[in-house]
Design a protein around this motif. Sequence first.
Motif, PDB file in Angstrom:
ATOM      1  N   PHE A 223       0.823  -1.214   0.000  1.00 38.26           N
ATOM      2  CA  PHE A 223       0.000   0.000   0.000  1.00 38.26           C
ATOM      3  C   PHE A 223       0.857   1.264   0.000  1.00 38.26           C
ATOM      4  CE2 PHE A 223      -2.733  -3.259   1.782  1.00 38.26           C
ATOM      5  CZ  PHE A 223      -3.945  -3.023   1.171  1.00 38.26           C
ATOM      6  N   ASN A 224       2.137   1.102   0.269  1.00 31.63           N
ATOM      7  CA  ASN A 224       3.008   2.276   0.388  1.00 31.63           C
ATOM      8  C   ASN A 224       3.742   2.535  -0.925  1.00 31.63           C
ATOM      9  OD1 ASN A 224       4.681   4.300   1.145  1.00 31.63           O
ATOM     10  ND2 ASN A 224       5.776   3.149   2.731  1.00 31.63           N
ATOM     11  N   VAL A 225       3.222   3.451  -1.721  1.00 26.63           N
ATOM     12  CA  VAL A 225       3.887   3.812  -2.988  1.00 26.63           C
ATOM     13  C   VAL A 225       4.248   5.296  -2.969  1.00 26.63           C
ATOM     14  CG1 VAL A 225       2.797   1.986  -4.357  1.00 26.63           C
ATOM     15  CG2 VAL A 225       1.635   4.192  -4.090  1.00 26.63           C
ATOM     16  N   LYS A 226       4.453   5.818  -1.766  1.00 25.41           N
ATOM     17  CA  LYS A 226       4.700   7.258  -1.631  1.00 25.41           C
ATOM     18  C   LYS A 226       5.979   7.651  -2.368  1.00 25.41           C
ATOM     19  CE  LYS A 226       2.593   7.321   2.957  1.00 25.41           C
ATOM     20  NZ  LYS A 226       2.799   5.916   3.349  1.00 25.41           N
ATOM     21  N   ALA A 227       7.057   6.888  -2.132  1.00 28.42           N
ATOM     22  CA  ALA A 227       8.342   7.244  -2.748  1.00 28.42           C
ATOM     23  C   ALA A 227       8.219   7.216  -4.269  1.00 28.42           C
ATOM     24  CB  ALA A 227       9.414   6.267  -2.282  1.00 28.42           C
ATOM     25  N   GLU A 228       7.545   6.214  -4.787  1.00 28.18           N
ATOM     26  CA  GLU A 228       7.404   6.086  -6.241  1.00 28.18           C
ATOM     27  C   GLU A 228       6.703   7.311  -6.843  1.00 28.18           C
ATOM     28  OE1 GLU A 228       7.030   3.735  -4.068  1.00 28.18           O
ATOM     29  OE2 GLU A 228       7.468   1.734  -4.844  1.00 28.18           O
ATOM     30  N   VAL A 229       5.555   7.697  -6.237  1.00 30.14           N
ATOM     31  CA  VAL A 229       4.811   8.814  -6.851  1.00 30.14           C
ATOM     32  C   VAL A 229       5.524  10.144  -6.648  1.00 30.14           C
ATOM     33  CG1 VAL A 229       2.554   7.690  -6.767  1.00 30.14           C
ATOM     34  CG2 VAL A 229       3.269   9.115  -4.858  1.00 30.14           C
ATOM     35  N   VAL A 230       6.227  10.302  -5.542  1.00 32.51           N
ATOM     36  CA  VAL A 230       6.945  11.561  -5.302  1.00 32.51           C
ATOM     37  C   VAL A 230       8.081  11.728  -6.326  1.00 32.51           C
ATOM     38  CG1 VAL A 230       8.475  12.755  -3.672  1.00 32.51           C
ATOM     39  CG2 VAL A 230       6.313  11.794  -2.878  1.00 32.51           C
ATOM     40  N   TYR A 231       8.754  10.602  -6.629  1.00 29.77           N
ATOM     41  CA  TYR A 231       9.863  10.668  -7.599  1.00 29.77           C
ATOM     42  C   TYR A 231       9.394  10.483  -9.045  1.00 29.77           C
ATOM     43  CZ  TYR A 231      13.234  10.780  -3.821  1.00 29.77           C
ATOM     44  OH  TYR A 231      13.959  11.167  -2.735  1.00 29.77           O
ATOM     45  N   GLY A 232       8.083  10.371  -9.237  1.00 33.53           N
ATOM     46  CA  GLY A 232       7.561  10.243 -10.592  1.00 33.53           C
ATOM     47  C   GLY A 232       7.804   8.885 -11.222  1.00 33.53           C
ATOM     48  N   MET A 233       8.084   7.879 -10.370  1.00 29.91           N
ATOM     49  CA  MET A 233       8.294   6.527 -10.913  1.00 29.91           C
ATOM     50  C   MET A 233       6.931   5.884 -11.189  1.00 29.91           C
ATOM     51  SD  MET A 233      11.268   5.698  -8.196  1.00 29.91           S
ATOM     52  CE  MET A 233      11.226   3.942  -8.237  1.00 29.91           C
ATOM     53  N   PRO A 234       6.867   4.973 -12.153  1.00 30.42           N
ATOM     54  CA  PRO A 234       5.553   4.402 -12.505  1.00 30.42           C
ATOM     55  C   PRO A 234       5.027   3.435 -11.442  1.00 30.42           C
ATOM     56  CG  PRO A 234       7.295   3.374 -13.789  1.00 30.42           C
ATOM     57  CD  PRO A 234       7.948   4.472 -13.020  1.00 30.42           C
ATOM     58  N   VAL A 235       3.734   3.482 -11.217  1.00 32.69           N
ATOM     59  CA  VAL A 235       3.059   2.490 -10.358  1.00 32.69           C
ATOM     60  C   VAL A 235       2.021   1.829 -11.263  1.00 32.69           C
ATOM     61  CG1 VAL A 235       1.658   2.111  -8.306  1.00 32.69           C
ATOM     62  CG2 VAL A 235       3.356   3.940  -8.318  1.00 32.69           C
ATOM     63  N   SER A 236       2.189   0.541 -11.494  1.00 34.38           N
ATOM     64  CA  SER A 236       1.328  -0.111 -12.491  1.00 34.38           C
ATOM     65  C   SER A 236      -0.118  -0.219 -12.007  1.00 34.38           C
ATOM     66  CB  SER A 236       1.877  -1.498 -12.814  1.00 34.38           C
ATOM     67  OG  SER A 236       1.690  -2.335 -11.708  1.00 34.38           O
ATOM     68  N   ALA A 237      -1.019  -0.200 -12.956  1.00 35.28           N
ATOM     69  CA  ALA A 237      -2.451  -0.335 -12.647  1.00 35.28           C
ATOM     70  C   ALA A 237      -2.718  -1.705 -12.021  1.00 35.28           C
ATOM     71  CB  ALA A 237      -3.273  -0.171 -13.910  1.00 35.28           C
ATOM     72  N   SER A 238      -1.938  -2.715 -12.477  1.00 30.51           N
ATOM     73  CA  SER A 238      -2.163  -4.059 -11.922  1.00 30.51           C
ATOM     74  C   SER A 238      -1.762  -4.095 -10.437  1.00 30.51           C
ATOM     75  CB  SER A 238      -1.405  -5.113 -12.728  1.00 30.51           C
ATOM     76  OG  SER A 238      -0.020  -4.878 -12.631  1.00 30.51           O
ATOM     77  N   HIS A 239      -0.680  -3.367 -10.100  1.00 30.30           N
ATOM     78  CA  HIS A 239      -0.276  -3.321  -8.678  1.00 30.30           C
ATOM     79  C   HIS A 239      -1.402  -2.704  -7.841  1.00 30.30           C
ATOM     80  CE1 HIS A 239       2.277  -2.869  -5.115  1.00 30.30           C
ATOM     81  NE2 HIS A 239       1.690  -1.676  -4.980  1.00 30.30           N
ATOM     82  N   VAL A 240      -1.933  -1.592  -8.334  1.00 25.53           N
ATOM     83  CA  VAL A 240      -3.014  -0.912  -7.592  1.00 25.53           C
ATOM     84  C   VAL A 240      -4.236  -1.836  -7.503  1.00 25.53           C
ATOM     85  CG1 VAL A 240      -4.573   1.085  -7.583  1.00 25.53           C
ATOM     86  CG2 VAL A 240      -2.197   1.368  -8.285  1.00 25.53           C
ATOM     87  N   GLY A 241      -4.579  -2.442  -8.642  1.00 21.89           N
ATOM     88  CA  GLY A 241      -5.757  -3.316  -8.684  1.00 21.89           C
ATOM     89  C   GLY A 241      -5.634  -4.499  -7.733  1.00 21.89           C
ATOM     90  N   PHE A 242      -4.477  -5.201  -7.805  1.00 19.21           N
ATOM     91  CA  PHE A 242      -4.295  -6.379  -6.946  1.00 19.21           C
ATOM     92  C   PHE A 242      -4.231  -5.989  -5.467  1.00 19.21           C
ATOM     93  CE2 PHE A 242      -2.866  -8.773 -10.787  1.00 19.21           C
ATOM     94  CZ  PHE A 242      -3.794  -9.797 -10.676  1.00 19.21           C
ATOM     95  N   THR A 243      -3.597  -4.847  -5.190  1.00 17.47           N
ATOM     96  CA  THR A 243      -3.496  -4.405  -3.785  1.00 17.47           C
ATOM     97  C   THR A 243      -4.891  -4.093  -3.234  1.00 17.47           C
ATOM     98  OG1 THR A 243      -1.332  -3.484  -4.302  1.00 17.47           O
ATOM     99  CG2 THR A 243      -2.319  -2.774  -2.236  1.00 17.47           C
ATOM    100  N   LEU A 244      -5.713  -3.434  -4.037  1.00 22.04           N
ATOM    101  CA  LEU A 244      -7.068  -3.115  -3.570  1.00 22.04           C
ATOM    102  C   LEU A 244      -7.922  -4.382  -3.448  1.00 22.04           C
ATOM    103  CD1 LEU A 244      -7.822   0.232  -5.443  1.00 22.04           C
ATOM    104  CD2 LEU A 244      -7.185  -0.075  -3.043  1.00 22.04           C
ATOM    105  N   LEU A 245      -7.698  -5.328  -4.352  1.00 21.29           N
ATOM    106  CA  LEU A 245      -8.416  -6.603  -4.268  1.00 21.29           C
ATOM    107  C   LEU A 245      -8.005  -7.355  -2.994  1.00 21.29           C
ATOM    108  CD1 LEU A 245     -10.412  -8.335  -5.926  1.00 21.29           C
ATOM    109  CD2 LEU A 245      -8.435  -9.540  -6.877  1.00 21.29           C
ATOM    110  N   TYR A 246      -6.706  -7.310  -2.698  1.00 17.91           N
ATOM    111  CA  TYR A 246      -6.200  -7.926  -1.470  1.00 17.91           C
ATOM    112  C   TYR A 246      -6.874  -7.258  -0.255  1.00 17.91           C
ATOM    113  CZ  TYR A 246      -3.012  -8.813   2.435  1.00 17.91           C
ATOM    114  OH  TYR A 246      -2.499  -9.139   3.660  1.00 17.91           O
ATOM    115  N   ALA A 247      -6.959  -5.908  -0.303  1.00 17.12           N
ATOM    116  CA  ALA A 247      -7.585  -5.175   0.814  1.00 17.12           C
ATOM    117  C   ALA A 247      -9.027  -5.634   1.003  1.00 17.12           C
ATOM    118  CB  ALA A 247      -7.536  -3.674   0.546  1.00 17.12           C
TER     119      ALA A 247
END
Lengths: 268, 319
Positions: A223-247
């Motif tokens: 759930f912690n992608v703070k560093a990635e978004v702050v540095y403009g690194m990509p966060v894949s839609a599948s990562h977000v989707g699977f993480t939310l599904l896990y939640a």
Amino acid sequence: MRTIWIVAGAAFKESVRDRVPYTMVVFAVLMMAASYLISELTAGQDLKIIKDLGLAAMSVFGLVIAVFIGIGLVSKEVERKSVFGLLTKPVTRAQFILGKYLGLVTTLAVNLSVMTVAYYGVLFYMNGMATEAMRAGWPVPATDPRLLVAVVLIMGELAVVTAIALMFSTFSSPLLSAMLTLGLWVSGHFNGDLRQFEQVVDQPAVAWIARGLYYVLPNLAPFNVKAEVVYGMPVSASHVGFTLLYALTYIAALLVAAVAIFRRRDFR
Amino acid sequence: MSAAIETEGLTKDFSVGFWRPRPYRALDHLTLKVEAGEVFGFLGPNGAGKSTTLKLLMQLLYPTSGEARILGRPAGDAAVRQRVGFLAENPYYYDYLTAEELLAYFARLFGFRGADVDTRVARVLDEVGIGKERRLRLRRFSKGMTQRVGLAQALLNDPEVLFLDEPMSGLDPLGRRHVRDLILGLRAKGCTVFFSSHILSDAETLCSRVGVLVQGKLVASGPLSEILAFELKGWEVVVACGPQLHAELATFARTVTPLSDGHVLLHLAPDAEPDRVVGELTRRGAHIVSINPVRETLEDYFVQVVGATAGRDTSGAGA
């Protein structure tokens, strides 16, 4: 379903009038003070620090709200006996738990939305105050919409933490519930280490237990992608989707456990 | 008449002690029937198991054994909750909601919608005597005001059966009178009222039948008219007389008690022929202030029953 929403509506109203507004004020003041001080003290790194600080503050304040109101919604009701008024109406114990949970998650969502608006407000202000040369030097724009990905995952994590707090509060005291929830939150962020445990221990039993714990304890690191978004690194839609599904899966399991425990409880 | 409330061998054990838990029987095989339209007073000293019984009937507690039925259905059934009202002992509600908001919330849980909710809320708040305070948050309410809100929420659905746990608790004399009138009004409308209390004068005024619970056991129950046989226990005569007559008063009465206002209280035996005594006292120059028959009260009965049970248990324990 109507009953669940009625209970959720009252829980939302009660918690919004309780401590949440003050938390939001504290958050806003902290954000403003930090942005002012940091822009005075640092050169070049101020935007990144403010982005980091803002997301971290959302996580921390959100966690405080999730834990302390989460445990309060059930265990304080039981302790103060206000639960008697509700459970003697045509409301099942499952409806009570689900309604309380939805009410608190709605409170958190509103709270997080207000914090996000304040966060973007500060970033917008920074953007406006910066010179064209400064803006050109930033690797990602100040008001980068991808920051919202981190906010969505923070909300997902808080929804899991709320379900943990609610589950504990169905059978333990408010203090114990808070301690257990915070304990699980901490372990949830180091859960990934348990997976590698078998590589550092020789005993199969210990490795087996570590693996079992890895699957049972919440895994909050994704759930912690703070560093990635702050540095403009990509966060894949599948990562977000699977993480939310896990939640969602983890929350469903926790709520089933909470309902099962609460159904059997005696209220003395 | 059909039974509104029925219990059969209802028993509840709690576990007490942390390190070595042991069972504690709070309610012991309670078998009871309350007919529709009755006002039933559930009496007993503190810790007798009255609140436990009410919680079992509302399924806030699960019985260890036995069963309870309300309006012919198992206690706790969702359809039953739609038709009953409940006031807990020393109720507590949500600090940050107003009385109106709380009652509107509960009214919606009963399935009422729209204008019906507002009408019901306004009506029950009027019934319990809450005026402009209805828009104050409940955290500002005194104990007595919270008790009134508790009563209001119990009346929202026009219940067929009303359970009240110590309804007079925390109320001032006016409030108590108000609640008494309210219960009498409900009785007139045919509502079954089951209330626990240790204020016996209220029970005496309101109840058609009572049950006495001591140490978890129902030790007596029946119509008030049977329990209090209205047997004459004697006469109380208050007289005003000169000091020369004081010495002779003992010849007329079982006891002679001087009162603080200078009058004298005489207790006469039930067969003392009060007309003859009054005539004789008047002839000797005394002035009769009042004369009253003394009958058994619910309090006498209660003290007698509770005392006998406690005595039996003590002698049993000693044997």
